[in-house]
Write an enzyme that holds these catalytic residues in place. Sequence first.
Site, PDB file in Angstrom:
ATOM      1  N   HIS A  14      24.862  51.545 -63.837  1.00 23.96           N
ATOM      2  CA  HIS A  14      24.987  51.091 -62.442  1.00 23.96           C
ATOM      3  C   HIS A  14      24.825  49.573 -62.388  1.00 23.96           C
ATOM      4  O   HIS A  14      23.707  49.063 -62.358  1.00 23.96           O
ATOM      5  CB  HIS A  14      23.926  51.811 -61.596  1.00 23.96           C
ATOM      6  CG  HIS A  14      23.983  51.495 -60.127  1.00 23.96           C
ATOM      7  ND1 HIS A  14      23.331  52.248 -59.183  1.00 23.96           N
ATOM      8  CD2 HIS A  14      24.595  50.511 -59.441  1.00 23.96           C
ATOM      9  CE1 HIS A  14      23.540  51.729 -57.986  1.00 23.96           C
ATOM     10  NE2 HIS A  14      24.301  50.665 -58.113  1.00 23.96           N
ATOM     11  N   HIS A  16      27.073  46.113 -60.722  1.00 21.00           N
ATOM     12  CA  HIS A  16      28.238  45.543 -60.027  1.00 21.00           C
ATOM     13  C   HIS A  16      28.541  44.223 -60.724  1.00 21.00           C
ATOM     14  O   HIS A  16      27.713  43.313 -60.686  1.00 21.00           O
ATOM     15  CB  HIS A  16      27.935  45.329 -58.546  1.00 21.00           C
ATOM     16  CG  HIS A  16      27.524  46.595 -57.852  1.00 21.00           C
ATOM     17  ND1 HIS A  16      28.415  47.366 -57.139  1.00 21.00           N
ATOM     18  CD2 HIS A  16      26.330  47.235 -57.802  1.00 21.00           C
ATOM     19  CE1 HIS A  16      27.765  48.432 -56.657  1.00 21.00           C
ATOM     20  NE2 HIS A  16      26.504  48.374 -57.048  1.00 21.00           N
ATOM     21  N   GLU A 197      20.446  55.345 -50.768  1.00 19.09           N
ATOM     22  CA  GLU A 197      19.799  54.046 -51.027  1.00 19.09           C
ATOM     23  C   GLU A 197      19.135  53.649 -49.702  1.00 19.09           C
ATOM     24  O   GLU A 197      17.915  53.662 -49.581  1.00 19.09           O
ATOM     25  CB  GLU A 197      20.831  52.995 -51.459  1.00 19.09           C
ATOM     26  CG  GLU A 197      20.250  51.609 -51.719  1.00 19.09           C
ATOM     27  CD  GLU A 197      21.341  50.549 -51.997  1.00 19.09           C
ATOM     28  OE1 GLU A 197      22.515  50.760 -51.643  1.00 19.09           O
ATOM     29  OE2 GLU A 197      20.984  49.481 -52.557  1.00 19.09           O
ATOM     30  N   ASP A 275      21.836  46.992 -61.168  1.00 13.31           N
ATOM     31  CA  ASP A 275      22.572  46.895 -59.899  1.00 13.31           C
ATOM     32  C   ASP A 275      23.279  45.540 -59.763  1.00 13.31           C
ATOM     33  O   ASP A 275      24.467  45.449 -60.043  1.00 13.31           O
ATOM     34  CB  ASP A 275      21.624  47.151 -58.713  1.00 13.31           C
ATOM     35  CG  ASP A 275      22.346  47.702 -57.486  1.00 13.31           C
ATOM     36  OD1 ASP A 275      23.551  47.985 -57.580  1.00 13.31           O
ATOM     37  OD2 ASP A 275      21.691  47.860 -56.428  1.00 13.31           O
TER      38      ASP A 275
HETATM   39  N1  ADE Z   1      27.429  46.441 -53.726  1.00 12.81           N
HETATM   40  C1  ADE Z   1      26.786  45.708 -54.634  1.00 12.81           C
HETATM   41  N2  ADE Z   1      25.512  46.106 -54.750  1.00 12.81           N
HETATM   42  C2  ADE Z   1      25.328  47.142 -53.896  1.00 12.81           C
HETATM   43  C3  ADE Z   1      24.256  47.998 -53.567  1.00 12.81           C
HETATM   44  N3  ADE Z   1      23.047  47.869 -54.120  1.00 12.81           N
HETATM   45  N4  ADE Z   1      24.450  48.946 -52.639  1.00 12.81           N
HETATM   46  C4  ADE Z   1      25.652  49.071 -52.057  1.00 12.81           C
HETATM   47  N5  ADE Z   1      26.700  48.309 -52.330  1.00 12.81           N
HETATM   48  C5  ADE Z   1      26.557  47.359 -53.252  1.00 12.81           C
HETATM   49 ZN    ZN Z   2      24.868  49.472 -56.572  1.00  9.22          ZN
END
Ligand code: ADE
Ligand code: ZN
Length: 331
Positions: A14, A16, A197, A275
């Site tokens: 996970h 981005h 989340e 993340d």
């Molecule tokens: N895009 C990048 N990081 C994110 C996250 N923690 N939650 C939702 N969308 C995201």
């Molecule tokens: Zn994320």
Amino acid sequence: MRDFLQRLPKAELHLHIEGSLEPELMFTLAERNGVTLPYDSVEAVKAAYEFDDLQGFLDLYYQGMSVLRSAEDFHDLAMDYFRRAHADGVVHVEMHFDPQAHLARGVELETVMEGLGLACREVERELGMSTAMIMAFLRDRPAEAAMAVLERAAPYWELLDAVGLDSAERGHPPSKFTEVFRRAKMLGIPRVAHAGEEGPPEYIREALDLLEVCRIDHGVRCLEDPALVNRLRDEGVVLTVCPLSNVRLKVVQDLASHPLPQLLDAGLRVTLNSDDPAYFGGGMLANFLACHEAFGWSREVFVQLAGTAIEAAFISDRRRLELHRQLASSV
Ligand code: ADE
Ligand code: ZN
């Protein structure tokens, strides 16, 4: 313990890639592309990273990625992260990327895929790391826009390890994307989604039932629903948990009150992830170390977490066996 955690072969499920953009590279790319940033120094960027919630972060995240214009920029972004991850003892990275955020700025999907693809091949060849690509849909935009991106990605369907769902969660339930994920399933593309989340446990159920995801990104709010916890355990659903992210986005008050120990006690399959490491105070090793400090976990717990990540990764059986062997010989 630091040495042990660094050596542990970690798979990151996970991440981005746009959230791995460090302020230093942000300035380099801004200069390269003639983009004006609303900051005058790296320190000023870092000082702005105080978030009240997910939306507060997303506003800066979308602003930061405005410096990414060419395939070379995407290549440099990914290589910069892969090198740091490699130094952290990461052996496999699955990266979410957000094509809609780039298309909206006039950056074509071809540009993104070319740059990221090049970096993936380079890191596999030069550092022996494996990679996977997860094309994410922005849930705060219409489902039709997500469907259009999925169709536009036809030349790359073979290269996608999964599709995902991210961005502002509240008010944008997974049910909004049922058709899009049904189409991805029809194309044989695996599915994951951010859920639980900031959003309620019901979003986790919807992701499982309507989007037919094989993993839940975050999922920490499942604990509010004991029946859901039982289901996640019985079905062996993996949660990709991001401890430092949850602290910085105020999903939890501090790491000591993070529900990770309860998730493990409930018998759930969880993994640790970064993340958006450039925004949340560190990469994989920082997350592992922070958990060690907050929870005092033994080596066995970290081996279990690393093993779960290897089990749940989008990799070949051969690579999975190789990583399990690497894990066994690291302890
Ligand atoms: N895009 C990048 N990081 C994110 C996250 N923690 N939650 C939702 N969308 C995201
Ligand atoms: Zn994320």
